[in-house]
Design a protein around this motif. Structure first.
Motif, PDB file in Angstrom:
ATOM      1  N   UNK A   1     141.982 145.621 -51.880  1.00 26.62           N
ATOM      2  CA  UNK A   1     141.529 146.474 -50.778  1.00 26.62           C
ATOM      3  C   UNK A   1     141.929 147.929 -51.011  1.00 26.62           C
ATOM      4  N   UNK A   2     140.983 148.832 -50.716  1.00 24.16           N
ATOM      5  CA  UNK A   2     141.223 150.260 -50.918  1.00 24.16           C
ATOM      6  C   UNK A   2     141.217 151.043 -49.622  1.00 24.16           C
ATOM      7  N   UNK A   3     141.022 150.392 -48.491  1.00 23.80           N
ATOM      8  CA  UNK A   3     140.908 151.088 -47.223  1.00 23.80           C
ATOM      9  C   UNK A   3     139.472 151.444 -46.920  1.00 23.80           C
ATOM     10  N   UNK A   4     139.152 151.647 -45.647  1.00 20.62           N
ATOM     11  CA  UNK A   4     137.792 151.983 -45.221  1.00 20.62           C
ATOM     12  C   UNK A   4     136.773 150.951 -45.680  1.00 20.62           C
ATOM     13  N   UNK A   5     137.212 149.701 -45.815  1.00 22.05           N
ATOM     14  CA  UNK A   5     136.303 148.631 -46.199  1.00 22.05           C
ATOM     15  C   UNK A   5     135.985 148.582 -47.676  1.00 22.05           C
ATOM     16  N   UNK A   6     136.550 149.488 -48.463  1.00 27.23           N
ATOM     17  CA  UNK A   6     136.257 149.496 -49.893  1.00 27.23           C
ATOM     18  C   UNK A   6     137.194 148.554 -50.648  1.00 27.23           C
ATOM     19  N   UNK A   7     136.791 148.214 -51.867  1.00 29.59           N
ATOM     20  CA  UNK A   7     137.632 147.409 -52.754  1.00 29.59           C
ATOM     21  C   UNK A   7     137.452 147.900 -54.179  1.00 29.59           C
ATOM     22  N   UNK A   8     138.435 147.572 -55.028  1.00 30.99           N
ATOM     23  CA  UNK A   8     138.358 148.011 -56.420  1.00 30.99           C
ATOM     24  C   UNK A   8     139.131 147.055 -57.315  1.00 30.99           C
ATOM     25  N   UNK A   9     138.860 147.141 -58.603  1.00 28.52           N
ATOM     26  CA  UNK A   9     139.585 146.378 -59.610  1.00 28.52           C
ATOM     27  C   UNK A   9     140.087 147.330 -60.687  1.00 28.52           C
ATOM     28  N   UNK A  10     141.101 146.893 -61.411  1.00 27.44           N
ATOM     29  CA  UNK A  10     141.566 147.601 -62.602  1.00 27.44           C
ATOM     30  C   UNK A  10     141.597 146.599 -63.742  1.00 27.44           C
ATOM     31  N   UNK A  11     140.974 146.953 -64.844  1.00 27.81           N
ATOM     32  CA  UNK A  11     140.887 146.082 -66.011  1.00 27.81           C
ATOM     33  C   UNK A  11     141.583 146.732 -67.198  1.00 27.81           C
ATOM     34  N   UNK A  12     142.375 145.949 -67.915  1.00 28.67           N
ATOM     35  CA  UNK A  12     142.942 146.387 -69.185  1.00 28.67           C
ATOM     36  C   UNK A  12     141.919 146.066 -70.269  1.00 28.67           C
ATOM     37  N   UNK A  13     141.262 147.085 -70.776  1.00 29.70           N
ATOM     38  CA  UNK A  13     140.230 146.909 -71.796  1.00 29.70           C
ATOM     39  C   UNK A  13     140.916 146.884 -73.155  1.00 29.70           C
ATOM     40  N   UNK A  14     141.010 145.696 -73.744  1.00 29.17           N
ATOM     41  CA  UNK A  14     141.697 145.548 -75.027  1.00 29.17           C
ATOM     42  C   UNK A  14     140.855 146.059 -76.188  1.00 29.17           C
ATOM     43  N   UNK A  15     139.559 146.199 -75.976  1.00 24.26           N
ATOM     44  CA  UNK A  15     138.685 146.681 -77.045  1.00 24.26           C
ATOM     45  C   UNK A  15     138.745 148.192 -77.184  1.00 24.26           C
ATOM     46  N   UNK A  16     138.728 148.887 -76.077  1.00 26.46           N
ATOM     47  CA  UNK A  16     138.706 150.351 -76.114  1.00 26.46           C
ATOM     48  C   UNK A  16     140.066 150.979 -75.844  1.00 26.46           C
TER      49      UNK A  16
END
Length: 311
Positions: free
Chosen positions: A58-73
């Motif tokens: 949850x990011x507040x104001x109804x928003x959401x987000x993810x964080x990905x560890x990109x092992x390729x880049x």
């Protein structure tokens, strides 16, 4: 790259340790943004096609987000449900610099950034903001490491499907830096003694509040200085180490109190998926029999697709 890439803990260790510390930093986000889920499942990362990713947060104001560890880049990828996308490179950076860069990126995107503190389950933990240690990164080692986690995750998910009782997802705990899948009998367990470094005992006791038979993969360290698979029970019956495990190269590690088979032995077999499944099933059967677990939760063949798809 093969489905079961070659791993060399001695050579790959700098990259493994760098990835571990990056995942520790990212893992603080779901830890602090989600309500507590039983056994700490909300903090774990999931294997993705490019690396390891958080649950939607949850990011507040109804928003959401993810964080990905990109092992390729070699970067962190931030994705928000409003279409926003950002990335923060980590190759060549210290954890202190990465923490600062990630916080600034999140705050500029009006996303929460509770990134304070330091790593868990490691001895002599250094606060993120003070961690100026050089963090080497070998792109080939990173790809092979992710490939090994992805191969293990594929088999773990099939194994999970064979149990009708409560089971965890296949997910990566960044504290210990291992992929795990855990089954539950439904019965309460005796209080765990705790004692993990830089981890409150009450967290460990909640994680082991009920009887478990667990299996996992870790890329090396912690008593086995090569990549390996493990399986254990809590509470552990005294005679569990006397049980036979499959394949023949699997063994009981008395110091760890766990069954172990090396990743190299699995990868070198004629059918690595089948070899790993045999290890998972045989060790589960040994523990379940000795702990007198319910016998009506076992399924012997994975079924792909939902029942509705077969109609």
């Amino acid at each position: 790259m093969t489905a079961w890439p070659h791993l060399d803990y001695t050579a790959d260790r700098p990259t493994i340790e760098s990835c571990h510390m990056v995942s520790q930093l990212v893992g603080k986000l779901p830890t602090r943004l989600h309500p507590w889920v039983n056994h700490g499942w909300h903090v774990a990362l999931r294997v993705s096609p490019r690396g390891f990713v958080t649950r939607s947060m949850p990011a507040g104001d109804g928003r959401s987000f993810t964080v990905e560890i990109d092992m390729r880049d070699g970067c962190l990828r931030i994705a928000c449900d409003n279409g926003g996308a950002w990335q923060v490179g980590f190759v060549g950076k210290t954890i202190a610099v990465l923490q600062s860069d990630l916080r600034k990126t999140l705050e500029d995107a009006s996303l929460p950034a509770p990134l304070h503190g330091g790593p868990n389950e490691v001895i002599d933990a250094v606060l993120f903001a003070r961690d100026d240690t050089a963090r080497p990164w070998d792109a080939d080692a990173a790809l092979r490491l992710h490939g090994a986690f992805a191969a293990a995750d594929r088999v773990f998910n099939a194994f999970r499907s064979l149990y009708l009782g409560k089971s965890s997802p296949s997910h990566m705990f960044w504290g210990s830096f291992d992929l795990a899948v855990t089954r539950f009998s439904g019965r309460r367990a005796p209080p765990h003694p705790g004692g993990f470094p830089n981890l409150p005992d009450h967290v460990t006791r909640e994680a082991y509040s009920h009887e478990v038979i667990s299996a996992g993969f870790w890329p090396g360290g912690g008593g086995v200085d090569e990549a390996a698979f493990y399986a254990y029970a809590y509470p552990s019956p005294d005679e569990l180490g006397d049980a036979a495990a499959s394949p023949e190269s699997a063994y009981w590690h008395a110091d760890l109190g766990e069954f172990v088979i090396t990743y190299a032995d699995v990868a070198a077999s004629n059918d690595p998926d089948a070899a790993l499944m045999a290890f998972l099933q045989s060790t589960y059967d040994a523990a379940a029999e000795r702990l007198d677990w319910p016998t009506d939760c076992a399924v012997r063949q994975p079924s792909y697709g939902s029942p509705a798809q077969t109609v």
